[in-house]
Design an enzyme around this catalytic site. Structure first.
Site, PDB file in Angstrom:
ATOM      1  N   HIS A  18      -1.765  -8.581  -3.611  1.00  0.00           N
ATOM      2  CA  HIS A  18      -2.000  -7.903  -2.426  1.00  0.00           C
ATOM      3  C   HIS A  18      -2.238  -9.009  -1.015  1.00  0.00           C
ATOM      4  CE1 HIS A  18      -2.817  -4.102  -4.804  1.00  0.00           C
ATOM      5  NE2 HIS A  18      -1.491  -4.229  -4.820  1.00  0.00           N
ATOM      6  N   TYR A  57      -0.398  -9.772   2.474  1.00  0.00           N
ATOM      7  CA  TYR A  57      -0.840  -9.768   3.635  1.00  0.00           C
ATOM      8  C   TYR A  57      -0.247 -11.013   4.485  1.00  0.00           C
ATOM      9  CZ  TYR A  57      -3.700  -5.941   1.918  1.00  0.00           C
ATOM     10  OH  TYR A  57      -4.252  -4.746   1.062  1.00  0.00           O
ATOM     11  N   HIS A  62      -5.487   1.920  -9.641  1.00  0.00           N
ATOM     12  CA  HIS A  62      -6.901   1.482  -9.791  1.00  0.00           C
ATOM     13  C   HIS A  62      -7.723   2.505  -9.814  1.00  0.00           C
ATOM     14  CE1 HIS A  62      -5.185  -2.497  -7.747  1.00  0.00           C
ATOM     15  NE2 HIS A  62      -4.562  -2.170  -8.987  1.00  0.00           N
ATOM     16  N   GLU A 112     -12.027   1.220  -4.084  1.00  0.00           N
ATOM     17  CA  GLU A 112     -10.597   1.687  -4.409  1.00  0.00           C
ATOM     18  C   GLU A 112     -10.189   2.935  -3.884  1.00  0.00           C
ATOM     19  OE1 GLU A 112      -8.656  -0.446  -6.007  1.00  0.00           O
ATOM     20  OE2 GLU A 112      -9.997  -1.992  -6.613  1.00  0.00           O
ATOM     21  N   GLU A 171      -2.897   0.762  -5.650  1.00  0.00           N
ATOM     22  CA  GLU A 171      -4.528   1.115  -5.402  1.00  0.00           C
ATOM     23  C   GLU A 171      -4.673   2.381  -6.029  1.00  0.00           C
ATOM     24  OE1 GLU A 171      -6.460  -0.866  -4.648  1.00  0.00           O
ATOM     25  OE2 GLU A 171      -5.111  -2.383  -3.492  1.00  0.00           O
ATOM     26  N   ASP A 179      -9.350  -6.969  -0.678  1.00  0.00           N
ATOM     27  CA  ASP A 179      -8.418  -7.402  -1.872  1.00  0.00           C
ATOM     28  C   ASP A 179      -9.074  -8.781  -2.233  1.00  0.00           C
ATOM     29  OD1 ASP A 179      -6.323  -5.852  -2.926  1.00  0.00           O
ATOM     30  OD2 ASP A 179      -5.907  -5.579  -0.816  1.00  0.00           O
TER      31      ASP A 179
END
Ligand SMILES: [Fe+2]
Ligand SMILES: [Fe+2]
Length: 353
Positions: free
Chosen positions: A131, A135, A232, A195, A229, A98
């Protein structure tokens, strides 16, 4: 006339900030090499799928801290040492993915001449940044203080991960160093691989833990990231077939990139997950990665590279991924109209915002 060789070496044009002499006429508009004024006039677009996709991406909006991960703090301590190592390593790897996307997409976006497509990429950049923040929320909440820096530094200390990061970033860096149309096309395919292929063994690891009643909050967060994702993936599934019409390219090169990607993904997953975690084996990793590569190739109009009958070994985990339910980026995303608004039931507290 440019020869094909010259064409490959053509420097990719970068959009001016504002081009008052441009032409935004929808008949004239193209995703690359167009003459946009750079004004986002979204009532009249050529690529209406992009407006629909953008709305879907915005509907997927979520806030990491709204997801409860307190159970995971206790569960983490009770994981096996192999599970904890995999948990830390995968988080570190996903943080890299990311981070690199947040840095790379703006470069590719700067040559896109259809404002509606550029809009989707802007939203993608925002999501990739978020994203990373999710995390950080997981690392700071779940992982004990004395282990945290190991997670952030895992890519520095683990040679397999470090090599993997360097390989992934290298394809993007080639374009920055030599911004030719050939390298641009390669970077786009690399993007699609990131992706569409590189996240999913990691997602399956977390869903696998959740299927054993472990780390449910983490699985909820990955469910949301997974959904983003996939939006994407859909963006590149629209852009790459268009790019194949626009850029001189070699299909053999695309297949070679896919084959390399599958090899690297299996190598990494076997290194960090391997055969030591209940529910995942080196064989299931290989089967899943090849199945996924076939699916991604078909979606851009190419032939599968591996045994066509391969199926996902992880269909039993789909109930954790939310990718088959209504909350998922819907199949009807091509519609410009928002037909429904579905948030995962795991997200609460909206009225407090
Ligand atoms: Fe992301
Ligand atoms: Fe992404």
């Amino acid at each position: 006339m440019c020869s094909q060789k010259d064409m490959l070496k053509t420097r990719m044009p970068v959009n001016p900030i504002f081009n008052p002499d441009g032409n935004d006429d929808t008949l004239h508009r193209t995703i690359w090499f167009g003459e946009t004024t750079n004004l986002m006039q979204l009532n009249d677009v050529r690529y209406s799928w992009a407006v629909g996709l953008y709305k879907q991406m915005r509907q997927n909006f979520w806030i990491p801290e709204k997801l409860d991960i307190t159970q995971d703090v206790t569960d983490y301590v009770n994981l096996t040492p192999d599970e904890r190592r995999a948990f830390d390593g995968i988080l570190s790897y996903l943080t890299f993915l990311d981070s690199v996307q947040t840095c790379n997409i703006p470069h590719l976006k700067s040559s896109v001449t259809a404002p509606e497509v550029s809009l989707c990429m802007a939203e993608q950049i925002s999501q990739e940044g978020m994203h990373n923040q999710s995390y950080q929320y997981m690392i700071e909440t779940i992982i004990p203080t004395d282990r945290r820096s190991n997670v952030y530094d895992f890519w520095r200390t683990d040679k397999v991960l470090r090599d993997r990061c360097k390989f992934i970033a290298g394809l993007y860096q080639d374009y920055i160093d030599h911004p030719t149309s050939e390298n641009y096309f390669t970077a786009l395919v690399a993007d699609y691989l990131l992706e569409g292929l590189y996240f999913y063994n990691g997602f399956c690891f977390f869903y696998n833990l959740a299927s054993r009643m472990l780390m449910p909050g983490s699985a909820d967060i990955f469910k949301m990231i997974n959904r983003d994702e996939l939006s994407h993936v859909r963006l590149y599934q629209k852009m790459i077939p268009e790019a194949m019409q626009t850029f001189t390219h070699s299909k053999d090169r695309i297949y070679e990139m896919f084959d390399n990607a599958v090899r690297h993904e299996c190598l990494w997953t076997n290194h960090i997950v391997g055969d030591n975690i209940l529910g995942i084996t080196a064989a299931s990793t290989e089967q899943y990665t090849k199945y996924l590569a076939n699916t991604r190739l078909r979606a851009i109009g190419l032939e599968p590279l591996y045994d066509e009958t391969l199926k996902s070994p992880y269909t039993h985990l789909e109930r954790f991924s939310d990718t088959k339910s209504e909350g998922h980026t819907k199949a009807n995303f091509f519609e410009a109209q928002v037909t429904s608004y579905m948030m995962s039931s795991g997200v609460s507290g909206w009225d407090e915002i």
